[in-house]
Design an enzyme around this catalytic site. Sequence first.
Site, PDB file in Angstrom:
ATOM      1  N   TRP A 101      61.057  91.612  51.657  1.00  0.00           N
ATOM      2  CA  TRP A 101      60.660  90.604  51.600  1.00  0.00           C
ATOM      3  C   TRP A 101      60.740  89.741  53.213  1.00  0.00           C
ATOM      4  CZ3 TRP A 101      57.603  91.079  47.605  1.00  0.00           C
ATOM      5  CH2 TRP A 101      58.387  92.284  46.412  1.00  0.00           C
ATOM      6  N   ASP A 171      62.251  81.364  51.279  1.00  0.00           N
ATOM      7  CA  ASP A 171      61.995  82.076  50.413  1.00  0.00           C
ATOM      8  C   ASP A 171      63.001  82.267  48.962  1.00  0.00           C
ATOM      9  OD1 ASP A 171      61.445  84.039  48.246  1.00  0.00           O
ATOM     10  OD2 ASP A 171      60.634  85.612  49.620  1.00  0.00           O
ATOM     11  N   LYS A 195      62.517  85.253  38.445  1.00  0.00           N
ATOM     12  CA  LYS A 195      63.908  85.381  38.794  1.00  0.00           C
ATOM     13  C   LYS A 195      64.658  84.751  37.693  1.00  0.00           C
ATOM     14  CE  LYS A 195      62.113  88.517  41.795  1.00  0.00           C
ATOM     15  NZ  LYS A 195      61.392  88.451  42.607  1.00  0.00           N
TER      16      LYS A 195
HETATM   17  C1  PLP Z   1      60.566  89.158  43.892  1.00  0.00           C
HETATM   18  C2  PLP Z   1      60.732  88.429  45.682  1.00  0.00           C
HETATM   19  C3  PLP Z   1      59.061  88.502  46.426  1.00  0.00           C
HETATM   20  C4  PLP Z   1      57.752  89.029  45.434  1.00  0.00           C
HETATM   21  O1  PLP Z   1      57.586  87.995  44.686  1.00  0.00           O
HETATM   22  P1  PLP Z   1      56.126  88.124  43.935  1.00  0.00           P
HETATM   23  O2  PLP Z   1      56.170  86.535  42.989  1.00  0.00           O
HETATM   24  O3  PLP Z   1      56.665  89.248  42.844  1.00  0.00           O
HETATM   25  O4  PLP Z   1      54.802  87.933  44.575  1.00  0.00           O
HETATM   26  C5  PLP Z   1      59.071  87.806  47.324  1.00  0.00           C
HETATM   27  N1  PLP Z   1      60.405  87.289  48.223  1.00  0.00           N
HETATM   28  C6  PLP Z   1      61.949  87.494  47.096  1.00  0.00           C
HETATM   29  C7  PLP Z   1      63.437  87.233  47.956  1.00  0.00           C
HETATM   30  C8  PLP Z   1      61.335  88.165  45.833  1.00  0.00           C
HETATM   31  O5  PLP Z   1      63.083  87.580  45.161  1.00  0.00           O
END
Ligand code: PLP
Length: 359
Positions: A101, A171, A195
């Site tokens: 990511w 993030d 999540k």
């Molecule tokens: C799941 C995830 C993403 C992607 O998220 P989307 O909402 O599908 O764009 C980005 N960064 C991390 C750390 C993730 O766990």
Amino acid sequence: MERVYNFSAGPSMLPLPVLEKAQKELVSLGSTGMSVMEMSHRSGVYQNIVTEAETLLRELMNIPENYKVLFLQGGASLQFSMIPLNLFRNKKADYVNTGSWSKKAASEAKKYGEARVVASSEQDRFTTIPELHRSMFDPEADYVHITTNNTIEGTCYAEIPDTGHVPLVADMSSNILSEVYDVSKFGLIYAGAQKNIGPAGVTVVIIREDLIGHAPAFCPTMLDYKIHADNESMYNTPPTFAIYMAKLVFEWLKDLGGIPAMEKINREKAKLLYDFLDESEMFQSPVAPKYRSLMNIPFTSPSAELDKKFVQEAKAAGLETLKGHRSVGGMRASIYNAMPVEGVQKLVAFMKEFERNNR
Ligand SMILES: *Cc1c(COP(=O)(O)O)cnc(C)c1O
């Protein structure tokens, strides 16, 4: 049908009391005679839901006054572009590469300017987090970007790096609300909801006010933080149902005692699984102990055949979605806030039995 323990990395389990409350209110919310999904986002009833969601999140995370909370769309992935678009002034940023990511985030930023990778754990196959020191960051950078929890690799920062006066962007998609963070250490925090917050469809952005309002003229209106901040996330139709669900999750978390209480439970859950992995002769954690995630726990068995058998038999026992990410292999148990302690206890008991039967 009985509910299973779902170890999916995302979308993932939601707390059962939240689902039940939503079910009860689905056809008519309170005395409105309509579903929250059928309601104008400009109605008083819905405005209260958004205001309440924001108030609860501010309370839970102790978000300072000089930060805006935005409910956006496009997932965490759209933030990979919105962040450089809005925050670039010197057109350079420092990225820490700790997994798939963060890599995606950096490569998106390269479209808008210089995205320098200042440290990486790729040489360790992303089983660690690089040691970071303030001197490693460019004081002229517009921001430093980190991924606090690496969903696929199962690593997490043991401490938040000191970036001096350079804003820290994080993030937090896979560990927001799971442990206590000091929001004032960050310039911007973002997270896709699916999540730890609610269903897919809403993305939370927590941004310090001085970082708003610097988007270039060519920036699409919908990608400008200032537009969303000035319109309180109501510039256009927001993901109404997803925000409503997030509000129910925030209420559930508050009733449970907030993030400190949640963190305690999360540490207990993770310890159960890591302790077993460390004593098992069959299963192993690839991650260095200091950097182990509380949320996503990858593990391996000695062979691909055993992995496959494990995933199949676990499913039959009501323990679902344990297959590892295609880039890592093996298994992965995602144990977000909504996963009860009993789910992890059942998983560990199942792993012990599997090990006995397949020696
Ligand atoms: C799941 C995830 C993403 C992607 O998220 P989307 O909402 O599908 O764009 C980005 N960064 C991390 C750390 C993730 O766990």
